[in-house]
Design an enzyme around this catalytic site. Structure first.
Site, mmCIF file in Angstrom:
data_model
loop_
_atom_site.group_PDB
_atom_site.id
_atom_site.type_symbol
_atom_site.label_atom_id
_atom_site.label_comp_id
_atom_site.label_asym_id
_atom_site.label_seq_id
_atom_site.Cartn_x
_atom_site.Cartn_y
_atom_site.Cartn_z
ATOM 1 N N GLU A 230 70.825 -0.759 -21.718
ATOM 2 C CA GLU A 230 70.477 -2.007 -21.760
ATOM 3 C C GLU A 230 71.549 -2.545 -22.692
ATOM 4 O OE1 GLU A 230 66.225 -1.331 -22.565
ATOM 5 O OE2 GLU A 230 65.828 -2.900 -21.010
ATOM 6 N N GLY B 161 67.176 1.649 -23.890
ATOM 7 C CA GLY B 161 67.664 0.410 -24.604
ATOM 8 C C GLY B 161 69.092 0.719 -24.608
ATOM 9 N N GLU C 266 62.341 4.773 -19.011
ATOM 10 C CA GLU C 266 61.181 4.430 -19.496
ATOM 11 C C GLU C 266 59.968 4.630 -18.637
ATOM 12 O OE1 GLU C 266 64.031 2.343 -19.168
ATOM 13 O OE2 GLU C 266 64.216 1.495 -21.130
ATOM 14 N N ALA D 98 65.761 3.015 -27.123
ATOM 15 C CA ALA D 98 65.004 2.359 -28.326
ATOM 16 C C ALA D 98 64.539 3.515 -28.938
ATOM 17 C CB ALA D 98 63.940 1.456 -28.015
HETATM 18 N N1 CAA Z 1 64.240 7.852 -30.034
HETATM 19 C C1 CAA Z 1 64.196 8.253 -31.008
HETATM 20 N N2 CAA Z 1 64.736 9.657 -31.385
HETATM 21 C C2 CAA Z 1 65.427 10.274 -30.139
HETATM 22 C C3 CAA Z 1 65.484 9.355 -29.226
HETATM 23 C C4 CAA Z 1 64.870 8.336 -28.691
HETATM 24 N N3 CAA Z 1 65.118 7.422 -27.811
HETATM 25 N N4 CAA Z 1 66.298 10.096 -28.116
HETATM 26 C C5 CAA Z 1 66.524 11.405 -28.619
HETATM 27 N N5 CAA Z 1 65.875 11.451 -29.945
HETATM 28 C C6 CAA Z 1 65.993 12.493 -30.944
HETATM 29 C C7 CAA Z 1 65.080 13.406 -30.723
HETATM 30 O O1 CAA Z 1 63.757 13.388 -30.945
HETATM 31 C C8 CAA Z 1 65.955 14.673 -31.478
HETATM 32 O O2 CAA Z 1 65.383 14.457 -32.860
HETATM 33 P P1 CAA Z 1 64.719 15.833 -33.717
HETATM 34 O O3 CAA Z 1 66.161 16.688 -33.719
HETATM 35 O O4 CAA Z 1 64.420 15.256 -34.867
HETATM 36 O O5 CAA Z 1 63.712 16.729 -32.883
HETATM 37 C C9 CAA Z 1 67.304 14.314 -31.426
HETATM 38 O O6 CAA Z 1 67.527 12.852 -31.208
HETATM 39 C C10 CAA Z 1 68.101 15.018 -30.516
HETATM 40 O O7 CAA Z 1 67.288 14.802 -29.141
HETATM 41 P P2 CAA Z 1 67.090 16.242 -28.192
HETATM 42 O O8 CAA Z 1 66.754 17.530 -28.750
HETATM 43 O O9 CAA Z 1 66.050 15.627 -27.375
HETATM 44 O O10 CAA Z 1 68.281 16.368 -27.267
HETATM 45 P P3 CAA Z 1 68.659 16.965 -25.862
HETATM 46 O O11 CAA Z 1 69.835 17.250 -25.671
HETATM 47 O O12 CAA Z 1 67.558 18.075 -25.614
HETATM 48 O O13 CAA Z 1 68.010 15.829 -24.716
HETATM 49 C C11 CAA Z 1 67.892 13.568 -24.078
HETATM 50 C C12 CAA Z 1 68.754 14.648 -24.968
HETATM 51 C C13 CAA Z 1 67.735 13.989 -22.574
HETATM 52 C C14 CAA Z 1 68.571 12.131 -24.109
HETATM 53 C C15 CAA Z 1 66.461 13.242 -24.618
HETATM 54 O O14 CAA Z 1 66.559 13.192 -26.246
HETATM 55 C C16 CAA Z 1 65.793 12.185 -24.363
HETATM 56 O O15 CAA Z 1 65.163 12.220 -23.189
HETATM 57 N N6 CAA Z 1 65.718 11.159 -25.264
HETATM 58 C C17 CAA Z 1 64.804 9.825 -24.895
HETATM 59 C C18 CAA Z 1 65.355 9.191 -23.980
HETATM 60 C C19 CAA Z 1 64.485 7.847 -23.452
HETATM 61 O O16 CAA Z 1 63.456 7.960 -23.004
HETATM 62 N N7 CAA Z 1 65.155 6.710 -23.668
HETATM 63 C C20 CAA Z 1 64.222 5.477 -23.676
HETATM 64 C C21 CAA Z 1 63.770 5.038 -24.717
HETATM 65 S S1 CAA Z 1 62.418 3.543 -24.486
HETATM 66 C C22 CAA Z 1 63.311 2.486 -24.469
HETATM 67 O O17 CAA Z 1 64.589 2.453 -24.554
HETATM 68 C C23 CAA Z 1 62.511 1.354 -24.147
HETATM 69 C C24 CAA Z 1 63.058 0.042 -24.065
HETATM 70 O O18 CAA Z 1 64.088 -0.385 -23.341
HETATM 71 C C25 CAA Z 1 62.848 -1.078 -25.109
#
Ligand code: CAA
Length: 259
Positions: A116, A113, A136, A68
């Site tokens: 999911e 998400g 999460e 998400a």
């Molecule tokens: N939401 C918004 N932006 C996201 C994102 C997310 N889930 N995942 C990555 N991005 C963005 C980053 O903020 C970054 O943007 P900027 O360049 O503007 O800073 C860009 O995508 C590239 O990401 P990274 O620089 O972090 O890339 P990386 O290769 O270093 O890391 C990653 C990759 C491990 C996937 C890391 O991006 C990460 O941990 N992302 C979040 C994953 C996460 O926690 N997902 C669960 C979300 S909550 C959810 O989904 C709840 C639900 O079920 C409803």
């Protein structure tokens, strides 16, 4: 409808490609992506009976979807977050309820998400470089789009709890081993494998395929057996089964009709 952050393309073979198009944000699922998915699996699907299958993918090779959109979360109160979760659950259920095969072609991250969404598709084809996970708890959250329910259905209760509580990621090969992915293929090959599977399914009776999708979804312990018997009865007298059985007896290839 004007779509933002999602691209729909119907191929000549009538496979619909649904691509999340936010590669710079690792295809995170924002409101515009939800609007696009709702449209693709609702209005668009209903207006295109010629479709034989749908493939969901993410733009670029780094992510299917990294979850998400976390940046949309900070302004939400509890009521709004509950509503967002319900909306996601309903859209993902709409995907699972589709009467033609829906396949997730997973290259790269399929997290939160994104995992999911992949689990709401009927089948998942993972690249060797795919990474699945429900991270999460790292954010002090739980999955909100059906992950606590679908993950245990696919990998079993104990492994699902482990993945949910540790936020561990699993690669494509391990996902295949766990039953989370149907196949694990070389990077860049998930689309070809998905197309191959849809073409194979398209040679089968389309109503029978739709009925398999419908009955297999009924949770164990509910009236799945009754529904199976009802649909088995209905199908035996259908034109589709007449053709399939006649083709077998006459030693020819069945030619099923599609709507
Ligand atoms: N939401 C918004 N932006 C996201 C994102 C997310 N889930 N995942 C990555 N991005 C963005 C980053 O903020 C970054 O943007 P900027 O360049 O503007 O800073 C860009 O995508 C590239 O990401 P990274 O620089 O972090 O890339 P990386 O290769 O270093 O890391 C990653 C990759 C491990 C996937 C890391 O991006 C990460 O941990 N992302 C979040 C994953 C996460 O926690 N997902 C669960 C979300 S909550 C959810 O989904 C709840 C639900 O079920 C409803």
């Amino acid at each position: 409808m004007e779509l933002k952050d999602i691209i729909l393309e119907q191929r000549e073979d009538h496979i619909l490609l649904v691509s999340i198009n936010r590669p710079k944000a690792l295809n995170a699922l924002n409101r515009a992506v939800f609007d696009g998915l709702e449209y693709a699996f609702g209005e668009y699907r209903n207006a295109h009976p010629e479709l034989i299958g749908i493939i969901v993918s993410g733009s670029g090779d780094k992510a299917f979807a990294a979850g998400a959109d976390i940046k949309e979360f900070s302004s939400l109160n509890a009521e709004e977050a509950t509503a967002l979760s319900r909306r996601g659950q309903l859209i993902f259920q709409q995907i699972e309820d589709t009467d033609i095969p829906v396949i997730a072609a997973v290259e790269g991250f399929s997290l939160g998400g994104g995992c999911e969404l992949a689990m709401a598709c009927h089948l998942r084809i993972a690249s060797e470089k795919a990474k699945f996970g429900q991270p999460e708890v790292n954010l002090g959250l739980i999955p909100g789009y059906g992950g606590t329910q679908r993950l245990k259905r696919l990998v079993g209760h104990a492994k699902a709890l482990e993945l949910l509580m540790t936020a561990d990621m699993v690669g494509g090969a391990e996902a295949r081993q766990l039953g989370l992915a149907n196949h694990c293929v070389a990077p860049g090959e998930t689309m070809n494998k998905s197309i191959e599977i849809i073409h194979k399914i398209a040679t089968k009776g389309p109503i029978a395929v739709a009925n398999c999708l419908k009955t297999a979804q009924i949770p164990f312990g509910q009236d799945g057996y009754l529904e199976e018997a009802r649909l088995f009865g209905a199908s035996i007298v259908s034109d589709e089964a007449k053709e399939g059985i006649d083709a077998f007896v006459s030693k020819r290839k069945a030619a099923f009709k599609r709507s």
